[in-house]
Design an enzyme around this catalytic site. Structure first.
Site, PDB file in Angstrom:
ATOM      1  CG  ASN A 162      -1.781   1.184   1.371  1.00 57.91           C
ATOM      2  OD1 ASN A 162      -1.882   1.976   0.425  1.00 57.91           O
ATOM      3  ND2 ASN A 162      -2.427   1.349   2.516  1.00 57.91           N
ATOM      4  CD1 TRP A 163       3.696   1.098  -2.809  1.00 57.04           C
ATOM      5  CD2 TRP A 163       3.731   2.268  -4.720  1.00 57.04           C
ATOM      6  NE1 TRP A 163       4.513   0.435  -3.698  1.00 57.04           N
ATOM      7  CE2 TRP A 163       4.550   1.126  -4.880  1.00 57.04           C
ATOM      8  CE3 TRP A 163       3.602   3.151  -5.795  1.00 57.04           C
ATOM      9  CZ2 TRP A 163       5.233   0.858  -6.070  1.00 57.04           C
ATOM     10  CZ3 TRP A 163       4.275   2.866  -6.982  1.00 57.04           C
ATOM     11  CH2 TRP A 163       5.080   1.736  -7.108  1.00 57.04           C
TER      12      TRP A 163
ATOM     13  CG  HIS B 129      -6.066   2.151   4.845  1.00 55.94           C
ATOM     14  ND1 HIS B 129      -5.664   3.141   5.720  1.00 55.94           N
ATOM     15  CD2 HIS B 129      -5.063   1.255   4.794  1.00 55.94           C
ATOM     16  CE1 HIS B 129      -4.450   2.849   6.167  1.00 55.94           C
ATOM     17  NE2 HIS B 129      -4.065   1.700   5.625  1.00 55.94           N
TER      18      HIS B 129
ATOM     19  CD  GLU C 151      -3.713  -2.178   7.358  1.00 58.70           C
ATOM     20  OE1 GLU C 151      -2.571  -2.406   6.954  1.00 58.70           O
ATOM     21  OE2 GLU C 151      -4.333  -1.142   7.086  1.00 58.70           O
TER      22      GLU C 151
ATOM     23  N   GLY D 208       1.559   3.093  10.562  1.00 63.32           N
ATOM     24  CA  GLY D 208       2.157   4.372  10.184  1.00 63.32           C
ATOM     25  C   GLY D 208       3.253   4.865  11.112  1.00 63.32           C
TER      26      GLY D 208
HETATM   27  P1  PGA Z   1       2.549   0.751   7.699  1.00 61.65           P
HETATM   28  O1  PGA Z   1       1.093   0.918   7.047  1.00 61.65           O
HETATM   29  O2  PGA Z   1       3.111  -0.548   7.201  1.00 61.65           O
HETATM   30  O3  PGA Z   1       3.322   1.941   7.211  1.00 61.65           O
HETATM   31  O4  PGA Z   1       2.361   0.750   9.189  1.00 61.65           O
HETATM   32  C1  PGA Z   1       0.259  -0.179   6.847  1.00 61.65           C
HETATM   33  C2  PGA Z   1      -1.070   0.255   6.263  1.00 61.65           C
HETATM   34  O5  PGA Z   1      -1.598   1.290   6.693  1.00 61.65           O
HETATM   35  O6  PGA Z   1      -1.625  -0.394   5.375  1.00 61.65           O
END
Ligand code: PGA
Length: 260
Positions: free
Chosen positions: A8-9, A100, A171, A177
């Protein structure tokens, strides 16, 4: 089941040149790895320039696919700035991320909106990566009912025959993040996976609940990815930051390819 590794960019990178570089580097490795499926979800604006096909007009390399990070919940019409399922499919998109947590937060996407998006995507034969996950893990275990509601509301009134194209990405928001405290623990992801399958069982029955792939996402990197896949009871990963650094992402892919 082959492990599914999804990149996921998000809103990165900031130029097409950089996007092409990350994509072609990732493709070099991903196309060789036969035990996993890789999906790259770039920003919409780059999709038409990133081709998993071997040659012009050729079919997509089967173990590398393009996904989108979002879509709109109507087929067509006056919806400024939105992207439809038909548009995505015309560019060879096979997967779409829906719900998301960053969209739920910044675009105020509710479970009802997530449901409409999931429905239209599944009805149009796209594979949906439905993201769910709690804001915090409270000691009273309220997070379990939060997760349950995200799934049952997200899948409300969707015909069972479409659920074969459903993928769930767990998630936990606190693990995602730059501001994440830490990644989740594989043993907790394992328990959550069992919980998620029970909910899917009540929504879609035994066959669907057994077959739906569950991914983990949130601070996955080259040092913890293998542990999640080995001990988290999951069928794949949703990777944010570490998918933008192709050297790190290649390590994640190669490690996943050794596990069957
Ligand atoms: P991250 O993000 O790997 O940078 O924690 C994952 C996501 O939000 O899909």
């Amino acid at each position: 089941m082959k492990k599914l590794i999804v990149a996921n960019w998000k809103m990165n990178p900031n130029s097409l040149k950089k996007a092409k570089k990350i994509f072609s580097e990732t493709k070099k490795t991903a196309s060789r790895l036969k035990n996993i499926k890789t999906v790259i979800c770039p920003p919409f604006i780059y999709i038409s320039n990133l081709k998993p096909a071997r040659r012009q007009g050729g079919s997509q390399i089967s173990n590398l696919k393009i996904g989108a990070q979002d879509l709109f919940w109507k087929d067509k019409g006056s919806y400024t700035g939105e992207i439809s399922t038909a548009m995505l499919k015309n560019f060879g998109v096979k997967y779409v991320i829906v719900g998301h947590s960053e969209r739920r937060k910044y675009q105020k996407e509710t479970n009802a909106i997530v449901n409409k998006k999931t429905k239209i995507a599944l009805e149009n034969n796209l594979k949906v990566i439905l993201c769910i996950g709690e804001k915090k893990r409270d000691s009273k275990r309220k997070y379990l009912s939060f997760v349950k509601e995200e799934i049952t509301e997200g899948l409300r009134d969707i015909q069972l025959k479409y659920l074969k194209n459903l993928i769930i990405a767990y998630e936990p928001i606190w693990a995602i993040g730059e501001r994440a405290k830490r990644a989740d623990k594989p043993e907790d992801v394992f328990k959550m996976g069992i919980f998620i399958r029970k909910i899917i069982l009540s929504v879609g029955g035994r066959k669907i609940s057994k077959s739906v792939p569950i991914l983990y996402g949130g601070s996955v990197d080259k040092t913890n990815s293998e542990n999640f896949l080995k001990n988290g009871g999951i069928q794949g990963l949703l990777v944010g930051r570490s998918s933008l650094d192709f050297k790190r992402f290649k390590i994640i892919l190669k490690k996943a390819n050794t596990l069957i």
